[in-house]
Design a protein around this motif. Structure first.
Motif, PDB file in Angstrom:
ATOM      1  N   LEU A  17      32.891 -13.940   0.347  1.00 22.19           N
ATOM      2  CA  LEU A  17      33.095 -14.397   1.722  1.00 22.19           C
ATOM      3  C   LEU A  17      32.986 -15.906   1.822  1.00 22.19           C
ATOM      4  O   LEU A  17      33.802 -16.571   2.479  1.00 22.19           O
ATOM      5  N   SER A  18      31.986 -16.486   1.151  1.00 26.94           N
ATOM      6  CA  SER A  18      31.776 -17.934   1.241  1.00 26.94           C
ATOM      7  C   SER A  18      32.900 -18.720   0.581  1.00 26.94           C
ATOM      8  O   SER A  18      33.128 -19.890   0.926  1.00 26.94           O
ATOM      9  N   ILE A  19      33.618 -18.102  -0.347  1.00 25.99           N
ATOM     10  CA  ILE A  19      34.758 -18.776  -0.959  1.00 25.99           C
ATOM     11  C   ILE A  19      35.787 -19.110   0.115  1.00 25.99           C
ATOM     12  O   ILE A  19      36.412 -20.177   0.107  1.00 25.99           O
ATOM     13  N   TYR A  20      35.945 -18.200   1.072  1.00 31.67           N
ATOM     14  CA  TYR A  20      36.871 -18.422   2.188  1.00 31.67           C
ATOM     15  C   TYR A  20      36.266 -19.323   3.257  1.00 31.67           C
ATOM     16  O   TYR A  20      36.912 -20.253   3.729  1.00 31.67           O
ATOM     17  N   THR A  21      35.042 -19.026   3.665  1.00 35.00           N
ATOM     18  CA  THR A  21      34.466 -19.783   4.780  1.00 35.00           C
ATOM     19  C   THR A  21      34.279 -21.259   4.430  1.00 35.00           C
ATOM     20  O   THR A  21      34.383 -22.124   5.304  1.00 35.00           O
ATOM     21  N   ASN A  22      34.022 -21.559   3.150  1.00 35.98           N
ATOM     22  CA  ASN A  22      33.917 -22.963   2.748  1.00 35.98           C
ATOM     23  C   ASN A  22      35.229 -23.700   2.961  1.00 35.98           C
ATOM     24  O   ASN A  22      35.240 -24.900   3.266  1.00 35.98           O
ATOM     25  N   ILE A  23      36.339 -23.009   2.811  1.00 35.19           N
ATOM     26  CA  ILE A  23      37.655 -23.609   3.068  1.00 35.19           C
ATOM     27  C   ILE A  23      37.915 -23.685   4.567  1.00 35.19           C
ATOM     28  O   ILE A  23      38.326 -24.725   5.093  1.00 35.19           O
ATOM     29  N   LEU A  24      37.659 -22.592   5.274  1.00 38.08           N
ATOM     30  CA  LEU A  24      37.935 -22.555   6.718  1.00 38.08           C
ATOM     31  C   LEU A  24      37.099 -23.572   7.476  1.00 38.08           C
ATOM     32  O   LEU A  24      37.567 -24.150   8.471  1.00 38.08           O
ATOM     33  N   ASP A  25      35.875 -23.812   7.019  1.00 37.30           N
ATOM     34  CA  ASP A  25      34.986 -24.767   7.701  1.00 37.30           C
ATOM     35  C   ASP A  25      35.542 -26.187   7.667  1.00 37.30           C
ATOM     36  O   ASP A  25      35.141 -27.028   8.490  1.00 37.30           O
ATOM     37  N   LYS A  26      36.441 -26.468   6.746  1.00 44.46           N
ATOM     38  CA  LYS A  26      36.988 -27.815   6.609  1.00 44.46           C
ATOM     39  C   LYS A  26      38.271 -28.018   7.410  1.00 44.46           C
ATOM     40  O   LYS A  26      38.779 -29.138   7.477  1.00 44.46           O
ATOM     41  N   ILE A  27      38.773 -26.960   8.037  1.00 46.65           N
ATOM     42  CA  ILE A  27      40.054 -27.052   8.749  1.00 46.65           C
ATOM     43  C   ILE A  27      39.804 -27.240  10.245  1.00 46.65           C
ATOM     44  O   ILE A  27      39.191 -26.384  10.893  1.00 46.65           O
ATOM     45  N   GLU A  28      40.271 -28.327  10.774  1.00 43.77           N
ATOM     46  CA  GLU A  28      40.060 -28.631  12.181  1.00 43.77           C
ATOM     47  C   GLU A  28      40.792 -27.621  13.059  1.00 43.77           C
ATOM     48  O   GLU A  28      41.940 -27.261  12.811  1.00 43.77           O
ATOM     49  N   GLY A  29      40.102 -27.163  14.103  1.00 43.60           N
ATOM     50  CA  GLY A  29      40.716 -26.264  15.061  1.00 43.60           C
ATOM     51  C   GLY A  29      40.666 -24.797  14.693  1.00 43.60           C
ATOM     52  O   GLY A  29      41.191 -23.958  15.437  1.00 43.60           O
ATOM     53  N   VAL A  30      40.016 -24.459  13.586  1.00 40.03           N
ATOM     54  CA  VAL A  30      39.929 -23.059  13.153  1.00 40.03           C
ATOM     55  C   VAL A  30      38.568 -22.482  13.526  1.00 40.03           C
ATOM     56  O   VAL A  30      37.527 -23.074  13.243  1.00 40.03           O
ATOM     57  N   GLU A  31      38.591 -21.348  14.199  1.00 43.11           N
ATOM     58  CA  GLU A  31      37.383 -20.589  14.492  1.00 43.11           C
ATOM     59  C   GLU A  31      37.517 -19.217  13.842  1.00 43.11           C
ATOM     60  O   GLU A  31      38.613 -18.659  13.787  1.00 43.11           O
ATOM     61  N   TYR A  32      36.407 -18.687  13.374  1.00 43.96           N
ATOM     62  CA  TYR A  32      36.487 -17.366  12.754  1.00 43.96           C
ATOM     63  C   TYR A  32      35.263 -16.540  13.116  1.00 43.96           C
ATOM     64  O   TYR A  32      34.177 -17.066  13.364  1.00 43.96           O
ATOM     65  N   ASP A  33      35.463 -15.226  13.158  1.00 42.57           N
ATOM     66  CA  ASP A  33      34.387 -14.268  13.386  1.00 42.57           C
ATOM     67  C   ASP A  33      34.260 -13.360  12.172  1.00 42.57           C
ATOM     68  O   ASP A  33      35.279 -12.963  11.584  1.00 42.57           O
ATOM     69  N   ILE A  34      33.024 -13.031  11.829  1.00 44.81           N
ATOM     70  CA  ILE A  34      32.767 -12.081  10.745  1.00 44.81           C
ATOM     71  C   ILE A  34      32.478 -10.717  11.357  1.00 44.81           C
ATOM     72  O   ILE A  34      31.656 -10.588  12.276  1.00 44.81           O
ATOM     73  N   ILE A  35      33.169  -9.705  10.859  1.00 46.17           N
ATOM     74  CA  ILE A  35      33.009  -8.335  11.340  1.00 46.17           C
ATOM     75  C   ILE A  35      32.663  -7.471  10.136  1.00 46.17           C
ATOM     76  O   ILE A  35      33.363  -7.509   9.118  1.00 46.17           O
ATOM     77  N   TYR A  36      31.586  -6.698  10.227  1.00 44.33           N
ATOM     78  CA  TYR A  36      31.169  -5.948   9.046  1.00 44.33           C
ATOM     79  C   TYR A  36      30.406  -4.684   9.423  1.00 44.33           C
ATOM     80  O   TYR A  36      29.860  -4.572  10.527  1.00 44.33           O
ATOM     81  N   PRO A  37      30.335  -3.712   8.493  1.00 41.52           N
ATOM     82  CA  PRO A  37      29.492  -2.531   8.692  1.00 41.52           C
ATOM     83  C   PRO A  37      28.115  -2.781   8.079  1.00 41.52           C
ATOM     84  O   PRO A  37      28.003  -3.198   6.925  1.00 41.52           O
TER      85      PRO A  37
END
Length: 358
Positions: A17-37
């Protein structure tokens, strides 16, 4: 841009998961939600959490029922949130919501694939999923053998890119010797202790040989049975150290000689690349792998350890490898493979950045 990250298990058990979020955190204007069981009942914070526990070792029917219930929860969340795009982790999620993905997110989701599973029983459904997604990310080239033939698979290895870059920068130009532990070659199995048949064979092959020390570090469903096996066979040169803090892993590995990655010849084991494999490269520890698996192919092709069909004469093979070890050639081949993996990451990062930016 709002992106939903759909996990098949607890975030703390999903290092990718952090492999992706580390990239997404650097992109301006991107918000993300984590959904899990919340399979483990840990109540980890996230925007949406399916608060139903389950055990790992339940029947296949119970697993299907669990993910069917989770899929209903997911669809409700997706209808409510109306994300612009999705990243779907795991076929056990995608298979159950494939109709919704195909109808509402065609060309707007990444399919992240890291192990064989339900897709092998629902191949028609899964083919439709792959035809509907924007990108297909896999964690090992070994999976291609069991996935639909196509040319657009993108590799995302299970490692921290910063650790990989440090390993590449750490080049040794002078000859060095493999580690001796208390005057013996140490064979370490670290992490989740599974695969009783293979590990007991390794124990038996090296038992009470004065040249070797055998170490099992970690927990797993085979650990207790392997310990009983060692006791029943009066194996003196072995230790089971149990649970360890992840932060101590580098120190533990640095003291060993060989890393044991001898796995059974099953599709799930033949195709995946383990954490031990990456640690073998990072810490310069030759690996013991299974011939005919993706890890065995790497070990053979790059000369980074042994690829064996069984443990017959394993002690002699390890002793010969140790005596004939060429650190300069090992270092050269190690660097070649590490840089190959870095190139894989660069393409992956470029792909995710472009996906999340438009």
């Amino acid at each position: 841009m709002r992106i939903g990250l759909l996990l098949p298990l607890n975030p703390s058990y999903a290092p990718y998961l952090s492999i992706y979020t580390n990239i997404l955190d650097k992109i301006e204007g991107v918000e993300y939600d984590i959904i899990y069981p919340d399979k483990k009942g840990l109540r980890e914070p996230a925007k949406h959490r399916f608060d139903v526990r389950t055990e790992d070792r339940v029947s296949n029917l119970n697993k299907v029922v669990y993910y069917l219930r989770y899929s209903h929860f997911l669809v409700r969340v997706l209808k409510q949130e109306k994300y612009d795009k999705l990243i779907v982790f795991g076929q056990q999620v995608a298979v159950f919501i494939y109709r919704y993905l195909s109808r509402h997110y065609r060309g707007r989701f990444i399919m992240d694939y890291r192990d064989l599973g339900l897709d092998q029983k629902f191949k028609g459904f899964f083919r439709q999923i792959l035809d509907s997604c924007a990108h297909i990310i896999i964690s090992s080239p070994g999976f291609k053998k069991y996935l639909p033939e196509r040319s657009d698979y993108i590799l995302s290895h299970n490692f921290d890119i910063n650790i990989l870059r440090k390993a590449i920068a750490d080049v040794r130009t002078e000859p060095y010797n493999l580690t001796f532990k208390d005057g013996k070659m140490d064979v370490l199995t670290i992490g989740s202790i599974r695969d009783y048949v293979q590990n007991s064979a390794v124990i038996q092959a090296l038992a009470n040989d004065d040249r070797f020390h055998i170490t099992f570090t970690g927990r797993g469903y085979a650990a207790a049975d392997l310990q009983h096996f060692a006791e029943d066979h009066h194996v003196r040169n072995i230790v089971f150290t149990g649970y360890y803090e992840k932060s101590t892993e580098p120190d533990i590995i640095s003291q060993t000689t060989f890393l044991n990655i001898f796995y059974p010849r099953r599709p799930t084991h033949e195709t995946a690349i383990s954490n031990r494999f990456y640690n073998s490269l990072i810490f310069r520890k030759p690996m013991i792998t299974t011939i005919g698996t993706i890890q065995g192919d790497y070990a053979q092709h790059y000369g980074l350890g042994l690829a064996i069909a069984d443990t017959e004469d394993l002690a002699t093979k390890l002793d010969n490898y140790f005596r004939n070890f060429d650190s300069i050639e090992f270092e050269r081949q190690r660097q070649v493979l590490l840089n190959e993996f870095k190139n894989d990451y660069d393409l992956f990062e470029k792909t995710v950045t472009a996906f999340a930016s438009c």
